[in-house]
Design a protein around this motif. Structure first.
Motif, PDB file in Angstrom:
ATOM      1  N   ASN A 146       0.821  -1.231   0.000  1.00 18.66           N
ATOM      2  CA  ASN A 146       0.000   0.000   0.000  1.00 18.66           C
ATOM      3  C   ASN A 146       0.850   1.275   0.000  1.00 18.66           C
ATOM      4  OD1 ASN A 146      -2.361  -1.591   0.166  1.00 18.66           O
ATOM      5  ND2 ASN A 146      -2.105  -1.757   2.393  1.00 18.66           N
ATOM      6  N   ASP A 148     -13.758   7.793   0.465  1.00 13.40           N
ATOM      7  CA  ASP A 148     -12.982   7.145   1.529  1.00 13.40           C
ATOM      8  C   ASP A 148     -12.351   8.154   2.459  1.00 13.40           C
ATOM      9  OD1 ASP A 148     -13.639   4.833   0.219  1.00 13.40           O
ATOM     10  OD2 ASP A 148     -11.751   4.749  -0.896  1.00 13.40           O
ATOM     11  N   THR A 155      -9.424   7.767   5.683  1.00 15.13           N
ATOM     12  CA  THR A 155      -8.507   6.623   5.609  1.00 15.13           C
ATOM     13  C   THR A 155      -7.106   7.035   5.220  1.00 15.13           C
ATOM     14  OG1 THR A 155      -9.069   6.220   3.291  1.00 15.13           O
ATOM     15  CG2 THR A 155     -10.388   5.097   4.972  1.00 15.13           C
ATOM     16  N   ASP A 181     -16.067   6.330   4.928  1.00 14.69           N
ATOM     17  CA  ASP A 181     -15.570   5.072   4.391  1.00 14.69           C
ATOM     18  C   ASP A 181     -16.203   3.880   5.106  1.00 14.69           C
ATOM     19  OD1 ASP A 181     -13.619   3.682   2.611  1.00 14.69           O
ATOM     20  OD2 ASP A 181     -12.929   2.915   4.550  1.00 14.69           O
ATOM     21  N   ARG A 182     -16.356   2.800   4.377  1.00 22.29           N
ATOM     22  CA  ARG A 182     -16.947   1.570   4.901  1.00 22.29           C
ATOM     23  C   ARG A 182     -16.169   1.017   6.091  1.00 22.29           C
ATOM     24  NH1 ARG A 182     -16.180  -3.890   4.043  1.00 22.29           N
ATOM     25  NH2 ARG A 182     -18.061  -5.188   4.226  1.00 22.29           N
ATOM     26  N   SER A 183     -14.820   1.269   6.135  1.00 20.90           N
ATOM     27  CA  SER A 183     -14.002   0.728   7.224  1.00 20.90           C
ATOM     28  C   SER A 183     -14.407   1.292   8.578  1.00 20.90           C
ATOM     29  CB  SER A 183     -12.523   1.029   6.957  1.00 20.90           C
ATOM     30  OG  SER A 183     -12.301   2.426   6.893  1.00 20.90           O
ATOM     31  N   PHE A 184     -15.002   2.520   8.585  1.00 18.83           N
ATOM     32  CA  PHE A 184     -15.482   3.104   9.838  1.00 18.83           C
ATOM     33  C   PHE A 184     -16.883   2.604  10.192  1.00 18.83           C
ATOM     34  CE2 PHE A 184     -12.711   6.733   8.301  1.00 18.83           C
ATOM     35  CZ  PHE A 184     -11.617   6.321   9.058  1.00 18.83           C
ATOM     36  N   ILE A 203     -18.305  -0.399   9.482  1.00 18.78           N
ATOM     37  CA  ILE A 203     -18.436  -1.822   9.828  1.00 18.78           C
ATOM     38  C   ILE A 203     -18.538  -2.023  11.335  1.00 18.78           C
ATOM     39  CG2 ILE A 203     -17.235  -4.030   9.804  1.00 18.78           C
ATOM     40  CD1 ILE A 203     -16.184  -3.337   7.066  1.00 18.78           C
ATOM     41  N   GLU A 204     -17.676  -1.354  12.099  1.00 19.84           N
ATOM     42  CA  GLU A 204     -17.629  -1.527  13.548  1.00 19.84           C
ATOM     43  C   GLU A 204     -18.186  -0.301  14.283  1.00 19.84           C
ATOM     44  OE1 GLU A 204     -16.626  -4.258  15.062  1.00 19.84           O
ATOM     45  OE2 GLU A 204     -16.052  -5.316  13.219  1.00 19.84           O
ATOM     46  N   ASP A 211     -14.209   4.029  16.134  1.00 17.42           N
ATOM     47  CA  ASP A 211     -14.859   4.202  14.836  1.00 17.42           C
ATOM     48  C   ASP A 211     -16.102   5.075  14.964  1.00 17.42           C
ATOM     49  OD1 ASP A 211     -12.920   2.681  13.728  1.00 17.42           O
ATOM     50  OD2 ASP A 211     -14.130   0.863  13.516  1.00 17.42           O
ATOM     51  N   GLY A 219     -21.302   1.482   2.716  1.00 19.56           N
ATOM     52  CA  GLY A 219     -20.991   0.229   3.392  1.00 19.56           C
ATOM     53  C   GLY A 219     -21.937  -0.103   4.517  1.00 19.56           C
TER      54      GLY A 219
END
Length: 773
Positions: free
Chosen positions: A363, A662, A665, A684-687, A689-690, A697, A719
């Motif tokens: 990355n 996003d 991130t 963003d979806r990463s935040f 989810i949880e 998050d 997301g």
């Protein structure tokens, strides 16, 4: 040293040598005569004393002591005297003078196999530790042990006779038929005492020798002065000539020959003086010329040295530029290949194992996109420094960056490093080093005020097990690294032959992806963005899909990174933009209302010419700019602030809406965000989810919502999959929802059915009724 001195030294040396030899010979002869005379006189005296025979026969110690005292009287050289019987037992002994008593040797050791009736003579050394005598330098005296047999006409084994008969027998000893040895007198003669007796005569000899040497010195001095007197005059003349003075007549008044010589020499001196003056002038002129020439040569030499230095420095600089990476100062691809070739040959000759580690940062593009390439360069430098600490000095570390201009300029792919571990004892050692590299790079790095964590994917190839040439070894390590990337990253893998098939599949996929556009295999799926306040679709995100003729629907997580890697993402992005605009126009023609479509823009796709391409697509399709929204990453906005703001402003003036995809991130600065002409932020979806389980998050999502409100930006949460996530976002002010809760991305024809008025109202009401706010 003068001639006279040399002659005097020679004569004196000869005189001293002769005197020493004669003196030594005289003293030695005197010493030998004195010793022999002392031995003979002492023996005769001992044999002439009848008291010794009586004393021994009758064992009368007082008589024996009297006899011994008479024997040593007047003989200072005797250190001791004793009487022993025929068996060696001491009957009487006497130690005259001040010499310390020392146990004398035994009779057997002195006489040995000597006949009993003969006089014996042997020597031994005796130490006189408490007696100081200047002529005994070592403190050890040499003793002559003289054993004199005591003879008797009476057999000692017969019946004992009285003294009168014994005396009578002694008187008539000459008429006796045989004599019997009844004992021995043992006398010790001291060499030191003998030498002491000779001291007066020795002093006389030395005095005569000294007088002789003195006489020789006087005579030699007188003779040599007479001989060398003319030489001193000549020397003085030579000194006068050398000094350039006139020769003086002192010392030559009585010599006519010398007077003539002086006259001739004076004339020569005058001529030489004139010649010397002229030569001095010539020499001065010559020195001036030499000095001037030397200065010119010195200056020219300095110029040459400076030129050589500059050429050498330039040569070294050019070599360094040719063989070393300008960013990390590590060996570049060219030098690495040369050194690896040498190390492979050495390993093959020495039958040793060698390992190649191909390392790629996971990355890394994301960091470049978010913080800019300057931060990426700083990160690469820190990585190279840490890698140097993980290997031995004999190993080879290189920044494996392609020398092609497109990569050098953009630095895409410049996150690859290679490590060569030579002289390995076993293949597992390469894994140990790879694990150490992973642990070292996993430690946070502070770059431009940001704490970054990068992870590596490492492919390992072993020579000669996996390959024997540079090209084959690099291919094997590269394939292992690629499989490491595709199987989870942040680890290391050893090369296996099974990877060849996977690499072939990847190559085939690359070729097929290049033909996918021409073959019409690409298509767009749309995921609706639902306004939960009205139940209407406020927009949709266009997502690219690849319908492979053999593999079926290929995940975008496979072919999008591949397209970016092989440089095909620009063509794919251009196709996606055109197709989304065309299908939006098709919806309008059908009377289907879709306020807006969002199209993702890659960081590689965004450039100054991208604005013109957007304008061309809008013009060719006839889509109103307000209906197009571009989703941009944070990296696009961090790459070049001035140029980016200018391009974004142009798009904004055209009427195109801009959304930051996003958000949160990356590593963007809020100060940059406030200066950009944005219309929307996407959580963003990463935040998400949880969001109902992780406090961090949840807090981040709340902060993004509050920031978007304060900046007057629209907000989309992507997301969203659960009711809990939905209600959390709704309760905190996020009303536009995108996610599987409402719909997954669907093909265009299926998407049309989702655009009916109030299509999601029943679902929103159901969700609201099933959850208490």
């Amino acid at each position: 040293m003068t001639v006279a001195g040399k002659i005097n030294s020679l004569v004196l040396s000869v005189a001293i040598a002769a005197t020493v030899l004669l003196s030594a010979n005289t003293l030695h002869r005197e010493y030998s005569l004195s010793r022999n005379l002392a031995l003979s006189n002492t023996a005769e005296r001992a044999q002439s004393l009848p008291q010794l025979q009586l004393g021994v026969y009758y064992r009368d110690r007082s008589l024996l002591r009297f006899a011994l005292s008479k024997l040593v009287k007047g003989r200072p050289y005797l250190s001791f005297a004793r009487v022993v019987d025929d068996r060696g037992r001491t009957l009487s002994e006497l130690y005259p003078g001040t010499i310390a008593e020392t146990a004398p040797p035994s009779l057997e050791s002195m006489r040995g196999t000597l006949p009993v009736a003969e006089i014996g003579l042997s020597t031994n050394q005796q130490s006189h530790g408490n007696v100081s005598q200047w002529w005994m330098i070592s403190g050890i005296d040499k003793i002559w042990d003289l054993t004199i047999p005591i003879m008797s006409a009476i057999n000692p084994t017969a019946a004992t006779v009285n003294e009168a008969e014994f005396s009578k027998t002694l008187i008539n000893a000459d008429s006796a038929g045989s004599l019997h040895v009844i004992g021995y007198v043992h006398l010790g003669l001291s060499r030191a005492q003998l030498i002491r007796q000779l001291l007066p005569s020795g002093a006389t000899v030395l005095a005569i020798a000294a007088l002789f040497i003195l006489l020789c010195a006087i005579i030699s001095r007188y003779v040599t002065r007479r001989i060398t007197a003319p030489f001193s005059v000549v020397k003085r003349m030579a000194d006068d000539i050398a000094a350039g003075h006139a020769v003086k007549y002192e010392g030559v008044e009585n010599s006519g020959e010398f007077k003539e010589i002086v006259s001739v020499l004076n004339r020569m001196v005058g001529g030489l003086h004139h010649y010397k003056t002229r030569m001095d002038v010539d020499h001065q002129l010559l020195s001036m010329k030499v000095e001037e020439r030397t200065s010119q040569l010195s200056k020219r030499n300095e110029e040459l040295n400076q030129a050589v230095k500059e050429v050498t420095e330039t040569k070294d600089r050019l070599r360094h530029m040719a063989y070393y990476d300008s960013l990390t100062d590590l060996p570049n691809r060219r030098l690495f290949i040369e050194k690896l070739d040498v190390l492979l040959k050495l390993a093959k000759r020495n039958e040793e194992m060698l390992s190649l580690l191909f390392l790629d940062l996971d990355n890394f593009k994301r960091i470049n996109d978010s913080l800019g390439h300057s931060a990426g360069d700083l990160l690469l430098r820190e990585v190279s420094a840490r890698l140097s600490l993980c290997i031995r000095e004999s190993d080879l570390l290189a920044h494996y960056m392609d020398s092609e201009s497109r990569i050098s300029i953009s630095r895409l792919g410049g996150d690859e490093f290679t490590v060569v571990l030579n002289r390995l004892d076993r293949a597992e050692s390469a894994g140990i080093v790879a694990l150490r590299i992973i642990e070292t790079l996993s430690q946070p790095m502070t770059i431009d005020g940001h704490d970054l964590v990068v992870t590596p994917s490492i492919g390992i190839a072993i020579a000669p097990d996996h390959a024997e040439t540079v090209e084959e070894l690099m291919k094997a390590a590269d394939k292992a690294m690629y499989h490491c990337k595709t199987s989870g990253k942040n680890k290391y893998l050893f090369y296996e032959k099974s990877m060849e098939a996977a690499s072939a599949d990847r190559l085939e996929m690359e070729n097929e992806l290049r033909r996918a556009i021409e073959n019409g295999e690409l298509l767009l799926h749309y995921q609706p963005q639902v306004d939960t306040l009205t139940g209407e679709v406020s927009g949709a995100e266009a997502l690219m899909r690849w319908n492979h003729p053999k593999l079926g629907m290929v995940s975008p997580f496979k072919f999008i990174p591949l397209a970016e890697e092989i440089g095909l993402i620009v063509e794919l992005g251009q196709w996606g933009l055109e197709e989304a605009c065309r299908q939006m126009v098709e919806l309008q023609a059908l009377g289907i209302n879709l306020p807006q479509v969002s199209v993702n823009v890659s960081a590689l796709q965004f450039s100054v010419s991208f604005v013109d391409k957007v304008s061309e697509v809008l013009a060719s399709t006839g889509l109103h700019p307000r209906r197009l929204q571009l989703e941009l990453t944070e990296g696009i906005m961090m790459d070049d602030t001035a140029a980016t703001i200018s391009a974004l402003s142009t798009l904004k003036k055209m009427g195109v809406e801009l959304s930051m995809d996003d958000f949160g991130t990356g590593y963007s600065s809020l100060s940059y965000l406030s200066r950009l002409p944005l219309d929307e932020l996407k959580i963003d979806r990463s935040f998400v989810i949880e969001i109902d389980k992780s406090e961090n998050d949840a807090n981040l999502a709340i902060a993004i919502i509050a920031m978007a409100r304060s900046m007057g930006l629209k907000l989309v949460a992507e997301g969203v999959e659960t009711h809990e996530q939905y209600h959390f976002l709704r309760n905190h002010g996020a009303s536009v929802i995108q996610g599987y809760l409402f719909s997954k991305p669907v093909p265009f024809e299926e998407f049309k059915n989702l655009l009916a008025p109030g299509a999601f109202k029943p679902q929103i009401e159901q969700i609201g009724n099933g959850y208490a706010v």
